[in-house]
Design a protein around this motif. Sequence first.
Motif, mmCIF file in Angstrom:
data_model
loop_
_atom_site.group_PDB
_atom_site.id
_atom_site.type_symbol
_atom_site.label_atom_id
_atom_site.label_comp_id
_atom_site.label_asym_id
_atom_site.label_seq_id
_atom_site.Cartn_x
_atom_site.Cartn_y
_atom_site.Cartn_z
ATOM 1 N N ASN A 11 0.815 -1.229 0.000
ATOM 2 C CA ASN A 11 0.000 0.000 0.000
ATOM 3 C C ASN A 11 0.844 1.273 0.000
ATOM 4 O O ASN A 11 0.341 2.348 0.328
ATOM 5 C CB ASN A 11 -0.969 0.020 1.183
ATOM 6 C CG ASN A 11 -2.010 -1.073 1.105
ATOM 7 O OD1 ASN A 11 -2.378 -1.499 0.015
ATOM 8 N ND2 ASN A 11 -2.477 -1.552 2.254
ATOM 9 N N GLU A 12 2.109 1.163 -0.382
ATOM 10 C CA GLU A 12 2.976 2.333 -0.502
ATOM 11 C C GLU A 12 3.116 2.694 -1.979
ATOM 12 O O GLU A 12 3.694 1.929 -2.753
ATOM 13 C CB GLU A 12 4.355 2.054 0.101
ATOM 14 C CG GLU A 12 4.349 1.858 1.608
ATOM 15 C CD GLU A 12 3.952 3.121 2.344
ATOM 16 O OE1 GLU A 12 4.215 4.229 1.820
ATOM 17 O OE2 GLU A 12 3.365 3.016 3.437
ATOM 18 N N ASP A 50 -14.722 6.654 0.193
ATOM 19 C CA ASP A 50 -14.881 5.218 0.404
ATOM 20 C C ASP A 50 -13.914 4.414 -0.459
ATOM 21 O O ASP A 50 -13.318 3.439 0.008
ATOM 22 C CB ASP A 50 -16.333 4.794 0.137
ATOM 23 C CG ASP A 50 -16.755 5.066 -1.300
ATOM 24 O OD1 ASP A 50 -16.412 6.131 -1.834
ATOM 25 O OD2 ASP A 50 -17.428 4.198 -1.886
ATOM 26 N N ARG A 51 -13.735 4.836 -1.718
ATOM 27 C CA ARG A 51 -12.816 4.106 -2.598
ATOM 28 C C ARG A 51 -11.365 4.323 -2.178
ATOM 29 O O ARG A 51 -10.544 3.404 -2.255
ATOM 30 C CB ARG A 51 -13.041 4.517 -4.053
ATOM 31 C CG ARG A 51 -14.405 4.090 -4.575
ATOM 32 C CD ARG A 51 -14.612 4.453 -6.039
ATOM 33 N NE ARG A 51 -15.904 3.987 -6.517
ATOM 34 C CZ ARG A 51 -16.358 4.160 -7.750
ATOM 35 N NH1 ARG A 51 -15.610 4.803 -8.645
ATOM 36 N NH2 ARG A 51 -17.537 3.701 -8.099
ATOM 37 N N GLU A 56 -6.413 2.105 0.420
ATOM 38 C CA GLU A 56 -5.357 2.284 1.418
ATOM 39 C C GLU A 56 -5.298 1.148 2.434
ATOM 40 O O GLU A 56 -4.253 0.901 3.030
ATOM 41 C CB GLU A 56 -5.571 3.614 2.150
ATOM 42 C CG GLU A 56 -5.382 4.840 1.268
ATOM 43 C CD GLU A 56 -5.876 6.113 1.933
ATOM 44 O OE1 GLU A 56 -6.440 6.011 3.058
ATOM 45 O OE2 GLU A 56 -5.716 7.195 1.341
ATOM 46 N N THR A 57 -6.422 0.472 2.652
ATOM 47 C CA THR A 57 -6.485 -0.524 3.721
ATOM 48 C C THR A 57 -6.505 -1.957 3.215
ATOM 49 O O THR A 57 -6.575 -2.887 4.020
ATOM 50 C CB THR A 57 -7.741 -0.295 4.584
ATOM 51 O OG1 THR A 57 -8.913 -0.352 3.744
ATOM 52 C CG2 THR A 57 -7.684 1.073 5.264
ATOM 53 N N TYR A 58 -6.439 -2.159 1.901
ATOM 54 C CA TYR A 58 -6.517 -3.522 1.361
ATOM 55 C C TYR A 58 -5.346 -4.368 1.852
ATOM 56 O O TYR A 58 -4.191 -3.933 1.807
ATOM 57 C CB TYR A 58 -6.530 -3.497 -0.167
ATOM 58 C CG TYR A 58 -6.812 -4.847 -0.777
ATOM 59 C CD1 TYR A 58 -8.120 -5.288 -0.909
ATOM 60 C CD2 TYR A 58 -5.779 -5.683 -1.190
ATOM 61 C CE1 TYR A 58 -8.399 -6.535 -1.453
ATOM 62 C CE2 TYR A 58 -6.051 -6.923 -1.731
ATOM 63 C CZ TYR A 58 -7.360 -7.354 -1.864
ATOM 64 O OH TYR A 58 -7.634 -8.597 -2.392
ATOM 65 N N ALA A 290 -6.288 -2.702 9.945
ATOM 66 C CA ALA A 290 -6.139 -1.705 8.879
ATOM 67 C C ALA A 290 -7.334 -0.754 8.833
ATOM 68 O O ALA A 290 -7.175 0.439 8.586
ATOM 69 C CB ALA A 290 -5.972 -2.406 7.528
ATOM 70 N N HIS A 291 -8.534 -1.269 9.100
ATOM 71 C CA HIS A 291 -9.743 -0.451 8.994
ATOM 72 C C HIS A 291 -10.064 0.298 10.280
ATOM 73 O O HIS A 291 -10.496 1.449 10.238
ATOM 74 C CB HIS A 291 -10.940 -1.333 8.623
ATOM 75 C CG HIS A 291 -10.953 -1.783 7.201
ATOM 76 N ND1 HIS A 291 -11.504 -1.033 6.187
ATOM 77 C CD2 HIS A 291 -10.486 -2.911 6.620
ATOM 78 C CE1 HIS A 291 -11.387 -1.672 5.041
ATOM 79 N NE2 HIS A 291 -10.769 -2.826 5.274
ATOM 80 N N LEU A 292 -9.859 -0.364 11.429
ATOM 81 C CA LEU A 292 -10.382 0.177 12.692
ATOM 82 C C LEU A 292 -9.347 0.283 13.793
ATOM 83 O O LEU A 292 -9.694 0.649 14.923
ATOM 84 C CB LEU A 292 -11.542 -0.713 13.177
ATOM 85 C CG LEU A 292 -12.760 -0.790 12.252
ATOM 86 C CD1 LEU A 292 -13.733 -1.858 12.738
ATOM 87 C CD2 LEU A 292 -13.456 0.562 12.161
ATOM 88 N N GLY A 293 -8.087 0.006 13.505
ATOM 89 C CA GLY A 293 -7.066 0.057 14.537
ATOM 90 C C GLY A 293 -6.930 -1.272 15.275
ATOM 91 O O GLY A 293 -7.586 -2.261 14.944
#
Length: 357
Positions: A11-12, A50-51, A56-58, A290-293
């Motif tokens: 994701n970089e 949202d996209r 970023e979190t995939y 990744a999504h919620l910590g």
Amino acid sequence: MPLWPVYTGTNEPHDGIAKLPPPPPWRAFDGGPALRAPDAAADASAVSPDRMHRAETYQATEQTVQLVNAALYLRRPLLVTGPPGTGKSSLVYAVARELRLGPVLRWNITSRSTLHDGLYQYDPLSRLYAARQAVPPAGDGTDRAGPAGPAGREAGAPGGSGIEDHLRLGPLGTALLPYDRPRALLIDEIDKSDLDLPNDLLNVLEEGQYEIPELVRAARLAPGGIAEVLADGADERVPVAHGRVRCRAFPFVVLTSNGEREFPPAFLRRCVTLHLRQPDDRHLAEIVRAHLGEPDAYARTLIERFLSRAGVGDLATDQLLNAIYLARSADLDTDSLDRLAEQLMPYLGQAAQSDVF
């Protein structure tokens, strides 16, 4: 030096796509003149929050990274299958963001979708109306015939047919323009299509080119046979010579399927196939993180329950994320949270419901 992997799944964002080696000889394309790929902000809908969050979190698995790179190296479409909620459509956004491929082009498939819909849309009725509006009233002393026929290019402009003003390229048609780097294209839920669509796609994806008959016929009226048409997701026009489009860098095409139908062998052999499975406990914790910590104690409990129930029937990862988000946001006691989580994570298929959550 060629770079493997080009897509790393970290994701970089980087420019590793420039180090992609030349294609196999049977997948080389020479469309032109080369067009500069738009930057990521060119299409506002493609950079919606949202996209962007999904990109970023995939959390890519090792198998996903390997097969994405195989598709990029071989210049082949990537067919992504798996149950709902496994991140099939999110993958293309993550790859496009990391490799800086620009806005993702998206074609949502329905049972009525045709190849023509994906390539371009042409509105002959609006052109006819515009042509009639451009013809001056009889008796005003104006020559009713413009230089390109009745009304010329709409208002009698020289050297055009006016067709391009009523034609816009679709997502597939735009992806196959001769861009200097691959565009990213999502063909979502191909299994919902008419039986003929996969076969109709074969030639276009194999040859990397297509024709627009309306522009082919009108090419003799345009200077140099060039028509300037609108591309999908943009307000800028792109040149199409003699009504023919051929790619230069084969796009990164992701076709998703929920497994509702089988595809013909001729279609499957032209794709790299990736099957996404339900994540295991480690991968699921990474997705939640990744999504919620960092997951707290109750979130870890929900993860364990989700995994135990996923072995009985179909569940989607976003159901778990919804339950964890509400558990953190709502001021409820544990029993109430348990009841709410059970209601948020029903089985998606026909499996029998468990009496105990």
